[in-house]
Scaffold this motif. Sequence first.
Motif, PDB file in Angstrom:
ATOM      1  N   SER A 108      -4.353   6.870 -19.297  1.00  0.00           N
ATOM      2  CA  SER A 108      -5.722   7.220 -19.603  1.00  0.00           C
ATOM      3  C   SER A 108      -6.092   8.506 -18.920  1.00  0.00           C
ATOM      4  O   SER A 108      -6.894   9.265 -19.411  1.00  0.00           O
ATOM      5  N   SER A 109      -5.504   8.737 -17.800  1.00  0.00           N
ATOM      6  CA  SER A 109      -5.904   9.949 -17.113  1.00  0.00           C
ATOM      7  C   SER A 109      -5.392  11.159 -17.847  1.00  0.00           C
ATOM      8  O   SER A 109      -6.009  12.203 -17.834  1.00  0.00           O
ATOM      9  N   THR A 110      -4.269  11.038 -18.452  1.00  0.00           N
ATOM     10  CA  THR A 110      -3.764  12.230 -19.109  1.00  0.00           C
ATOM     11  C   THR A 110      -3.984  12.184 -20.599  1.00  0.00           C
ATOM     12  O   THR A 110      -3.469  12.981 -21.330  1.00  0.00           O
ATOM     13  N   ARG A 111      -4.714  11.244 -21.008  1.00  0.00           N
ATOM     14  CA  ARG A 111      -4.961  11.171 -22.435  1.00  0.00           C
ATOM     15  C   ARG A 111      -5.872  12.297 -22.842  1.00  0.00           C
ATOM     16  O   ARG A 111      -6.827  12.626 -22.154  1.00  0.00           O
ATOM     17  N   GLN A 375       1.096   4.405 -21.777  1.00  0.00           N
ATOM     18  CA  GLN A 375       0.649   5.666 -22.345  1.00  0.00           C
ATOM     19  C   GLN A 375       1.537   6.784 -21.846  1.00  0.00           C
ATOM     20  O   GLN A 375       1.619   7.009 -20.656  1.00  0.00           O
ATOM     21  N   PRO A 376       2.156   7.464 -22.729  1.00  0.00           N
ATOM     22  CA  PRO A 376       2.948   8.614 -22.277  1.00  0.00           C
ATOM     23  C   PRO A 376       2.025   9.745 -21.882  1.00  0.00           C
ATOM     24  O   PRO A 376       0.931   9.880 -22.419  1.00  0.00           O
ATOM     25  N   SER A 377       2.464  10.501 -20.947  1.00  0.00           N
ATOM     26  CA  SER A 377       1.568  11.539 -20.453  1.00  0.00           C
ATOM     27  C   SER A 377       1.783  12.860 -21.157  1.00  0.00           C
ATOM     28  O   SER A 377       1.110  13.825 -20.873  1.00  0.00           O
ATOM     29  N   PHE A 378       2.696  12.905 -22.074  1.00  0.00           N
ATOM     30  CA  PHE A 378       2.965  14.188 -22.705  1.00  0.00           C
ATOM     31  C   PHE A 378       2.289  14.254 -24.065  1.00  0.00           C
ATOM     32  O   PHE A 378       1.748  13.289 -24.570  1.00  0.00           O
ATOM     33  N   LEU A 379       2.419  15.396 -24.617  1.00  0.00           N
ATOM     34  CA  LEU A 379       1.718  15.664 -25.862  1.00  0.00           C
ATOM     35  C   LEU A 379       2.447  15.019 -27.039  1.00  0.00           C
ATOM     36  O   LEU A 379       3.654  15.127 -27.170  1.00  0.00           O
ATOM     37  N   ALA A 389       6.089  21.890 -50.139  1.00  0.00           N
ATOM     38  CA  ALA A 389       5.250  23.058 -49.903  1.00  0.00           C
ATOM     39  C   ALA A 389       5.704  23.851 -48.698  1.00  0.00           C
ATOM     40  O   ALA A 389       5.065  24.822 -48.316  1.00  0.00           O
ATOM     41  N   LYS A 390       6.777  23.446 -48.109  1.00  0.00           N
ATOM     42  CA  LYS A 390       7.324  24.104 -46.925  1.00  0.00           C
ATOM     43  C   LYS A 390       6.273  24.261 -45.855  1.00  0.00           C
ATOM     44  O   LYS A 390       6.023  25.335 -45.322  1.00  0.00           O
ATOM     45  N   ARG A 391       5.692  23.142 -45.572  1.00  0.00           N
ATOM     46  CA  ARG A 391       4.586  23.248 -44.627  1.00  0.00           C
ATOM     47  C   ARG A 391       4.634  22.089 -43.653  1.00  0.00           C
ATOM     48  O   ARG A 391       4.982  20.967 -44.012  1.00  0.00           O
ATOM     49  N   LEU A 392       4.259  22.389 -42.454  1.00  0.00           N
ATOM     50  CA  LEU A 392       4.148  21.337 -41.464  1.00  0.00           C
ATOM     51  C   LEU A 392       2.701  21.326 -40.983  1.00  0.00           C
ATOM     52  O   LEU A 392       2.255  22.256 -40.336  1.00  0.00           O
ATOM     53  N   CYS A 393       2.012  20.277 -41.314  1.00  0.00           N
ATOM     54  CA  CYS A 393       0.611  20.208 -40.915  1.00  0.00           C
ATOM     55  C   CYS A 393       0.473  19.262 -39.736  1.00  0.00           C
ATOM     56  O   CYS A 393       0.976  18.143 -39.770  1.00  0.00           O
ATOM     57  N   VAL A 394      -0.243  19.724 -38.785  1.00  0.00           N
ATOM     58  CA  VAL A 394      -0.488  18.862 -37.637  1.00  0.00           C
ATOM     59  C   VAL A 394      -1.716  18.013 -37.951  1.00  0.00           C
ATOM     60  O   VAL A 394      -2.804  18.535 -38.159  1.00  0.00           O
ATOM     61  N   LEU A 395      -1.510  16.727 -37.988  1.00  0.00           N
ATOM     62  CA  LEU A 395      -2.649  15.864 -38.278  1.00  0.00           C
ATOM     63  C   LEU A 395      -3.506  15.677 -37.046  1.00  0.00           C
ATOM     64  O   LEU A 395      -4.699  15.441 -37.151  1.00  0.00           O
ATOM     65  N   GLY A 396      -2.861  15.738 -35.908  1.00  0.00           N
ATOM     66  CA  GLY A 396      -3.653  15.600 -34.713  1.00  0.00           C
ATOM     67  C   GLY A 396      -2.816  15.104 -33.561  1.00  0.00           C
ATOM     68  O   GLY A 396      -1.620  14.865 -33.696  1.00  0.00           O
ATOM     69  N   GLU A 397      -3.460  14.995 -32.447  1.00  0.00           N
ATOM     70  CA  GLU A 397      -2.779  14.489 -31.270  1.00  0.00           C
ATOM     71  C   GLU A 397      -3.031  13.008 -31.157  1.00  0.00           C
ATOM     72  O   GLU A 397      -4.130  12.538 -31.428  1.00  0.00           O
ATOM     73  N   ILE A 398      -2.028  12.338 -30.754  1.00  0.00           N
ATOM     74  CA  ILE A 398      -2.188  10.898 -30.614  1.00  0.00           C
ATOM     75  C   ILE A 398      -2.927  10.611 -29.325  1.00  0.00           C
ATOM     76  O   ILE A 398      -2.534  11.060 -28.250  1.00  0.00           O
ATOM     77  N   ASN A 399      -3.952   9.852 -29.482  1.00  0.00           N
ATOM     78  CA  ASN A 399      -4.822   9.624 -28.352  1.00  0.00           C
ATOM     79  C   ASN A 399      -4.377   8.440 -27.512  1.00  0.00           C
ATOM     80  O   ASN A 399      -4.380   8.495 -26.291  1.00  0.00           O
ATOM     81  N   LYS A 400      -3.981   7.392 -28.185  1.00  0.00           N
ATOM     82  CA  LYS A 400      -3.617   6.199 -27.430  1.00  0.00           C
ATOM     83  C   LYS A 400      -2.593   5.394 -28.211  1.00  0.00           C
ATOM     84  O   LYS A 400      -2.604   5.382 -29.441  1.00  0.00           O
ATOM     85  N   ARG A 401      -1.789   4.710 -27.448  1.00  0.00           N
ATOM     86  CA  ARG A 401      -0.753   3.898 -28.072  1.00  0.00           C
ATOM     87  C   ARG A 401      -1.069   2.426 -27.910  1.00  0.00           C
ATOM     88  O   ARG A 401      -1.552   1.992 -26.871  1.00  0.00           O
TER      89      ARG A 401
ATOM     90  N   THR B  33      -0.599  18.637 -20.063  1.00  0.00           N
ATOM     91  CA  THR B  33      -2.026  18.719 -20.334  1.00  0.00           C
ATOM     92  C   THR B  33      -2.384  19.799 -21.316  1.00  0.00           C
ATOM     93  O   THR B  33      -3.482  19.848 -21.818  1.00  0.00           O
ATOM     94  N   ARG B  34      -1.488  20.676 -21.561  1.00  0.00           N
ATOM     95  CA  ARG B  34      -1.919  21.746 -22.452  1.00  0.00           C
ATOM     96  C   ARG B  34      -1.459  21.453 -23.866  1.00  0.00           C
ATOM     97  O   ARG B  34      -0.471  20.789 -24.088  1.00  0.00           O
TER      98      ARG B  34
END
Lengths: 440, 285
Positions: A108-111, A375-379, A389-401, B33-34
Amino acid sequence: MADGNTPASQPSNESPDPSPSKAIGSLAKKQSDVTRLGTQKLKFVPTLPARRKSGGEVKPEEHVPKPTPTEQGRGRGRGRGGARGGAPPSVEMTASGPFAMGPALAGSSTRRSAPRSNFTPIVPLGPSASSLGSGLTSSAPPTLKRETDKDAQRVKVEDEEAYSEPDEGVEIVDMDNVRQMDWMAPESLRKDKDDAKRRKKGAKVKKEGKANLDKKGKGVAQPDAMDVEEEAETAAAEVDLANAVDLSESEDEEELEDIIEDFALESEQLEESGVPQERLYFFQFPEPFPTFQSKQPPPDAVSIDVDMPDPSDPKGKRVSFAEDTKPPAPAPAKEQEAPNTTLDGQIGQLEIYASGAVRMRLGNGILLDVAAATQPSFLQHAVHLDMAAKRLCVLGEINKRFVVTPNVDALLEDLASIGIHTQDALQIDEEGLIKMDTDS
Amino acid sequence: MNAEDDRLLTVLPIHLSNALAPNVHIHQFPLLTRPLQTPPSAQAAGKRIVFRVKPKVRRLEVHVPVDTRPEVWNSERARDLGIARVEDDKEKNQESQKTKSREGEEPRLSEIRMQSEQVPQQGAYMLGVVRDGRLHLHPVSETYQLRPTLTYMDVLSRKSKRRTGAGDDSDSDDGPPPDPDDEAPPPAVKKEKKQPTGEAREVQVAARRLDREGGQAIQGGLSAVRRDMLMTMRAEEEEAWEDLEYCDGETEESGVAYEAVFSKRQEPLECKTTVADFLKNTSNS
């Protein structure tokens, strides 16, 4: 309060005796056999850790805290508390750091609070050393809403610290703020939550220590000393609580609360930048995920690419492996057998209980428990890879597992009621136990 | 939590959609964090994050521009490393046309490359978002971990070793003992791409190493495991990179994809798995 000093404690009064007196003494040793050793109290004046306040006193305290538990105590907790208060640096060493509080807090701290990569616009570079990178403001000390208060408090406490005069040309920077200095600045590790508490306790115990300098006997108590002692006692007790209890209790509470919060805050829409701030959650289900199919035949032309228009065919529209078509395969990919089938619909409901339990109820009485995972602390990015379409779309960062596990009670109940008659190796033993087939 | 009299607080309907499957992946980056972002200085210079993929072998690579300000970046070293990287790329046939033209005469190290490693999924992974009081699930097909590749360092150390003495460079360069599961290109590449004089020596060294490992030491050749590894690596190297357009979380395309994750229909889906099946399957898997 026995007068008889344990032999172990006596030498400890003279010289720092590390492990036994300190560790065990803190919890078990209640005697303050101390009085005659009141003279030792002179040494012990705990102060706030390591800031340049009372330079001379810092060093002796740090060495002395171990013997002091026995001396300090008029009694009981205070001595230990005093020791703890006086030696926060050493105690911190053992319990601090991002992983100290256990997985929940570490996670949670690094979320990340921002679910999507909604970064603030680029800040043009000013003076190099102190420029703030844009990403820092949004991603620097990963703060949940709850945590920000504590962080803010802690920062305030630290800001009140008086730093000594800086040498020429040297800028004093708080370690915690290093991260904010620059885009490329190293990351500062989160300090222990309990820092602020301990420091306050340390101040109180210090008062007591000073007051005790004048006294000798155990029983001799002057009013002000008593007051101070009481303060310190509660302080010490609290400190102990902080050390002993917070680590576990707060973890659990946080976890449960978090789960509820994650799901119950449905209407939380922080549409600041126009990018929806919905949190992305990651669920780990047991393999294989139950299969679903659309109830109605796909007459609705809306549904895409149905390969089997025959509604009675149970194999139409699957989401994952079906146990009768394929053996449970370990491969992760879902749509291997039926890449054309699409699913879209409601499969169940998520129930949140007052006790904090979160359950998923899918069709056919399948009940699953939801719990917060480590919870992993990395991104972590959820992405959509579109090769066409030769595209990589980032849907978002995962907030919690979250980890989803079958609710065993429900399973057993169901087994008892229906499983007995099926031919799936659910035979009843002589003792009435259901035999589980685990080899196939 | 055995109480059935536990008060039910809220109920969220769960929706499932696999509209984007099997193309939804999870990428894990070694960033605490980044976010994954180009530094402002690099962005001002026009650099962007580049992704490329080898679809058949399922390998991704992301190039993240670095912050090249003089306060935090050593440009001479960057030049050396850049040259090494270009060489490394040539060896591994990983150059893309873009980099060739862009680097021009003076290749500099201006980006961090992270290569992916696919990790097997334990169980069924789902992405969930809560919206409008509903939980929308979407299956995740693959999970990749990305970590920086520093293979150009091998080129550098190789150069320096060649200068000092060509004796045991393969040995010393091969830090950890070769792991059969480890598909690290450098050791194998060196075996093949070195000059003929090195070749003979390489083979002997390989045999020695195999002996130490206890594997089958075919005199003058490589063991089966090794050969398989090499073939896989060669296949990977021969496959061409396909460049991908990287859309950050805030771009429109990402928004479109994001919306596609959500389930559009309200109809309840019928569950084909009974509880007994469920139990049996979970106990089997």
